[in-house]
Design a protein around this motif. Structure first.
Motif, PDB file in Angstrom:
ATOM      1  N   ARG A  14       0.510  -0.977  -0.308  1.00  0.00           N
ATOM      2  CA  ARG A  14       0.140   0.563   0.117  1.00  0.00           C
ATOM      3  C   ARG A  14       1.153   0.994   0.104  1.00  0.00           C
ATOM      4  NH1 ARG A  14      -4.709  -0.062   4.255  1.00  0.00           N
ATOM      5  NH2 ARG A  14      -3.062  -0.344   5.917  1.00  0.00           N
ATOM      6  N   ASP A  46      -3.227   0.911  -4.415  1.00  0.00           N
ATOM      7  CA  ASP A  46      -3.652   2.675  -4.241  1.00  0.00           C
ATOM      8  C   ASP A  46      -5.333   2.878  -3.770  1.00  0.00           C
ATOM      9  OD1 ASP A  46      -4.282   2.100  -6.567  1.00  0.00           O
ATOM     10  OD2 ASP A  46      -3.754   3.799  -7.635  1.00  0.00           O
ATOM     11  N   GLN A  48      -6.665   0.575  -2.005  1.00  0.00           N
ATOM     12  CA  GLN A  48      -6.438   0.142  -0.252  1.00  0.00           C
ATOM     13  C   GLN A  48      -6.323   0.733   0.476  1.00  0.00           C
ATOM     14  OE1 GLN A  48      -4.766  -3.642   0.113  1.00  0.00           O
ATOM     15  NE2 GLN A  48      -5.420  -4.609  -1.677  1.00  0.00           N
ATOM     16  N   VAL A  49      -5.623   2.204   0.196  1.00  0.00           N
ATOM     17  CA  VAL A  49      -4.901   3.148   0.905  1.00  0.00           C
ATOM     18  C   VAL A  49      -6.690   3.576   1.780  1.00  0.00           C
ATOM     19  CG1 VAL A  49      -4.039   5.727   1.580  1.00  0.00           C
ATOM     20  CG2 VAL A  49      -3.568   3.631   0.094  1.00  0.00           C
TER      21      VAL A  49
END
Length: 332
Positions: A14, A46, A48-49
């Motif tokens: 991430r 990105d 999942q951020v």
């Protein structure tokens, strides 16, 4: 290099900040080996951020920094496919049929999700956080990965992926392999305060840090008051952690380093660790200084296109298996 492999590897990170020594010894070093053995997909996760935080930070800069770290340590875009989650919309289209294959209670029982929810910085649990493991299943299965390097804490997520693949195959026909975990035997590199190494905790040595920044961080590291330096992880965990870090960088046993320092105390220990870390990171940092944002963006453009070709093929297979091909192609 010609590779004859029956495996496909999916791994990634991430983009939440610069990679550090814990990342290097925990996963990056292994990827350098894998890239010469198997096709490897490296996901810049990105999307999942936003699963566990209300403010995702400077995603664009963090994505670029992450790719530059990859290139600096030696990941080769000619051997691995480095791509962004947000650039491959087919990944998210796979989530819909995958969600139909798991129950709400199964998602709620996932111990990794429970732990991530407990440590989330969000005011409330989002639907995306709850379906995190299905999100990861799409990441893994789009390229039909058969090997996934994970730590033990990620095994429940991988089991959800295997369950989804098995149920899809049973219901619609054989499309997906059942990915296997590649458990890492890499040593855990603790932070300089003895806790988990993390940039957010201020206890991590970033791969791109300067030598002066590295020295300052190590000077602040927690030790103890005993003059004789010994490697005793149970009794003296903080001293043992510094010895282990030096050992990894020097390719030596921490016990040998402790004997070499002897009665030099914490000051001598920290000097040795600083020299070892800076010497180890010097070529990585030099390569990173030679790279620019344009290099990272070029790698992503090529990797995104390559990953999307694979994802489109897989999504077409899924639609064929489910009987949606005619409708979906007519709509397009």
């Amino acid at each position: 290099m010609h590779r004859t492999s029956t495996h496909v590897v999916l791994t990634g990170d991430r983009p939440t900040g610069s990679l550090h020594l814990g990342h290097y010894f925990g996963s990056l070093a292994n990827r350098l080996v894998l890239q010469d053995l198997h096709p490897v997909f490296v996901l810049v996760a990105d999307y999942q951020v936003i699963t566990d935080r209300d403010r995702p930070g400077e995603i664009r800069r963090n994505v670029t920094d992450l790719v530059l770290d990859y290139l600096a340590v030696g990941l080769d875009p000619a051997k691995v496919t480095i791509f962004q989650h947000s650039a491959v919309p087919e990944l998210n289209q796979l989530m819909l049929p995958f969600l139909s294959l798991v129950t709400v209670s199964e998602l709620g029982r996932n111990p990794t999700v429970k732990d991530e929810i407990a440590h989330s910085s969000q005011a409330a649990v989002s639907g995306l956080m709850f379906t995190y493991s299905v999100h990861q299943a799409a990441d893994i299965l789009f390229c039909k990965a058969t090997l996934v390097p994970v730590g033990k804490d990620q095994l429940p997520h991988l089991e959800v992926t295997r369950t989804i693949a098995r149920r899809f195959n049973d219901r619609y026909g054989p499309v997906f392999p059942l990915p296997e975990a590649m458990l890492s035997d890499a040593p855990l590199v603790a932070g300089l305060d003895g806790g988990k190494m993390s940039k957010s905790r201020g206890n991590a040595i970033a791969l791109k840090a300067t030598e002066d920044e590295t020295a300052a961080l190590i000077r602040r590291a927690v030790t103890d008051s005993e003059r004789l330096i010994t490697y005793e992880p149970d009794r003296r965990p903080n001293v043992a952690n510094l010895l282990s870090l030096a050992g990894l960088c020097l390719g030596r046993r921490p016990q040998e380093i402790a004997e070499e320092i002897g009665y030099g105390g914490a000051a001598a220990l920290k000097r040795l660790v600083t020299e070892a870390v800076n010497e180890f990171c010097r070529p990585i940092r030099r390569r990173r200084r030679e790279l620019g944002e344009g290099d990272a963006l070029a790698v992503l453009r090529e990797g995104n296109a390559r990953a999307r070709e694979v994802a489109v093929r897989t999504l077409d297979e899924v639609r064929d298996a489910m009987g949606y091909t005619i409708a979906s192609r007519a709509a397009s």
